[in-house]
Design an enzyme around this catalytic site. Structure first.
Site, PDB file in Angstrom:
ATOM      1  N   HIS A   1       0.814  -1.226   0.000  1.00  0.00           N
ATOM      2  CA  HIS A   1       0.000   0.000   0.000  1.00  0.00           C
ATOM      3  C   HIS A   1       0.847   1.277   0.000  1.00  0.00           C
ATOM      4  O   HIS A   1       0.314   2.362  -0.253  1.00  0.00           O
ATOM      5  CB  HIS A   1      -0.923   0.042   1.214  1.00  0.00           C
ATOM      6  CG  HIS A   1      -1.981  -1.007   1.212  1.00  0.00           C
ATOM      7  ND1 HIS A   1      -2.810  -1.230   0.137  1.00  0.00           N
ATOM      8  CD2 HIS A   1      -2.349  -1.918   2.164  1.00  0.00           C
ATOM      9  CE1 HIS A   1      -3.643  -2.220   0.415  1.00  0.00           C
ATOM     10  NE2 HIS A   1      -3.375  -2.660   1.630  1.00  0.00           N
TER      11      HIS A   1
ATOM     12  N   ASP B   1      -2.772 -10.808  -2.226  1.00  0.00           N
ATOM     13  CA  ASP B   1      -3.346 -10.252  -1.005  1.00  0.00           C
ATOM     14  C   ASP B   1      -4.788  -9.832  -1.277  1.00  0.00           C
ATOM     15  O   ASP B   1      -5.122  -9.421  -2.393  1.00  0.00           O
ATOM     16  CB  ASP B   1      -2.520  -9.043  -0.571  1.00  0.00           C
ATOM     17  CG  ASP B   1      -2.880  -8.519   0.807  1.00  0.00           C
ATOM     18  OD1 ASP B   1      -2.140  -8.800   1.759  1.00  0.00           O
ATOM     19  OD2 ASP B   1      -3.907  -7.812   0.922  1.00  0.00           O
TER      20      ASP B   1
ATOM     21  N   ASP C   1      -4.754 -13.093   3.384  1.00  0.00           N
ATOM     22  CA  ASP C   1      -5.987 -12.613   3.985  1.00  0.00           C
ATOM     23  C   ASP C   1      -7.214 -12.816   3.108  1.00  0.00           C
ATOM     24  O   ASP C   1      -8.315 -12.422   3.484  1.00  0.00           O
ATOM     25  CB  ASP C   1      -5.868 -11.139   4.396  1.00  0.00           C
ATOM     26  CG  ASP C   1      -5.084 -10.287   3.421  1.00  0.00           C
ATOM     27  OD1 ASP C   1      -4.725 -10.789   2.340  1.00  0.00           O
ATOM     28  OD2 ASP C   1      -4.808  -9.120   3.748  1.00  0.00           O
TER      29      ASP C   1
ATOM     30  N   HIS D   1      -6.346  -7.285  -0.390  1.00  0.00           N
ATOM     31  CA  HIS D   1      -6.459  -5.849  -0.648  1.00  0.00           C
ATOM     32  C   HIS D   1      -5.657  -5.491  -1.902  1.00  0.00           C
ATOM     33  O   HIS D   1      -4.588  -6.050  -2.143  1.00  0.00           O
ATOM     34  CB  HIS D   1      -5.917  -5.043   0.534  1.00  0.00           C
ATOM     35  CG  HIS D   1      -6.575  -5.366   1.835  1.00  0.00           C
ATOM     36  ND1 HIS D   1      -6.074  -6.312   2.710  1.00  0.00           N
ATOM     37  CD2 HIS D   1      -7.697  -4.880   2.401  1.00  0.00           C
ATOM     38  CE1 HIS D   1      -6.855  -6.381   3.771  1.00  0.00           C
ATOM     39  NE2 HIS D   1      -7.859  -5.535   3.600  1.00  0.00           N
TER      40      HIS D   1
END
Length: 341
Positions: free
Chosen positions: A122, A159, A246, A161
């Protein structure tokens, strides 16, 4: 596998209630202690010059100063203490090691996995967010390109996200292909199917924003039908996996249903693909916040390279997943048709 690991990464203390805790690495290490053929190495940290190849130099200095002054909350989610700086630089160094080691590996037992924290995907050029300060995978990709160890690098981010930072850094670059599987609508809200690259780098960014409830069948279909053909056409020298766990069906912060075996199936697919296109393969840890599911996922990746064959089964791709894959094909990415098209 060879696992890159540094004890300093445990010193990045995010507080008792923060999901991105040192216990993540402790759980992984404990689970890997049950496995054969696990090797640990402790590579050198990255330098400020290294990370400034993808981050603004003033931002890097600001992070260093922030940590030296004791840290605190950079934003509501992204926390630092004094030791965070050393952990950040160690994590970036681990990713650099993974990229270089992947290019040199000649067997499954030599495939590298960088077990660093804080995670990185991120972090954008000039800001920290989403638990991330330095974009480890991006630093690693740039590192091998700058040293003429690789002409083209692909990054596959599974991931849950979207890796907005990684995408932004390479969005107009023809020499880096970024792929992201992520949950639609989840933080940070980026990664639409129509975000495919800019200018001459068109179709070097591939986003698969799957709706909640997608899992093994949808991920594998996307790999087989679109991602595999696209990576084969791109012909990278190196594939780095931004490996967050995740999207697991039992992870506490997502609604995806990828199984532990599903991570094994994806790993096996990518290993076979990189062998076919003669590319190195390495892994860089990102998220995953259920300690058992995270550690089991890392263990599964290791076991694939140690000879384990994940069980396959008959499945059907749900309508939401099929729609995402169809939309990817409509963007113009190299692809093959499925049996049910």
């Amino acid at each position: 596998m060879r696992f890159g690991y540094r004890e300093i990464c445990l010193e990045h203390d995010t507080g008792a209630r923060h999901p991105e805790s040192p216990d993540r690495l402790r759980a992984i290490r404990e689970t890997l202690s049950e496995c054969d053929n696990v090797e640990y190495v402790a590579p050198d940290s990255a330098t400020e010059s290294d990370v400034s190849t993808v981050h603004d130099a003033d931002y890097v200095s600001d992070v260093h100063e922030f940590c030296e002054e004791g840290g605190g909350n950079w934003d509501a989610d992204t926390v630092a203490v004094e030791a965070t700086w050393d952990a950040v630089m160690a994590s970036a160094g681990l990713a650099q090691w993974a990229a270089k080691a992947a290019l040199d590996s000649t067997s499954g037992n030599e495939v590298p996995f960088a077990l660093g924290r804080p995670p990185g995907h991120h972090a954008v050029e000039d800001d920290a967010m989403g638990f991330c300060f330095i974009n480890n995978a991006a630093v690693a990709a740039q590192h091998v390109i700058d040293r003429d160890l690789a002409d083209r690098v692909a990054i596959l981010d599974w991931d849950v996200h979207h890796g907005n930072g990684t995408q932004d850094m390479f969005y107009d670059r023809e020499d880096v292909f970024y792929v992201s599987f992520h949950e639609e609508g989840l933080y940070p809200g980026t990664g639409g199917i129509g975000e495919t690259g800019e200018g001459d780098a068109e179709l070097t960014t591939l986003n698969a924003p799957f709706p909640a409830g997608c899992g093994d069948a949808e991920y594998m279909a996307a790999l087989e039908e679109v991602v595999g053909p696209s990576l084969e056409a791109f012909d990278p020298d190196l594939l780095l996996v931004s490996a967050g766990f995740d999207a697991h069906e039992h992870d506490p912060i997502s609604r995806m249903v990828v199984t532990t075996d599903g991570y094994g199936l994806m790993t096996d697919f990518l290993w076979e693909l990189t062998e076919q296109i003669d590319a190195g393969l390495g892994f860089v840890l990102e998220g995953g916040y259920g300690l058992e599911t995270l550690s089991d996922g890392v263990k599964m990746v290791h076991e694939v390279f140690d000879g384990h064959e994940p069980p396959t089964r008959e499945w059907s791709v749900n309508d939401n997943g099929r729609s995402v894959i169809a939309n990817l094909k409509e963007q113009g990415f190299p692809s093959i048709d499925s049996d049910d098209d």
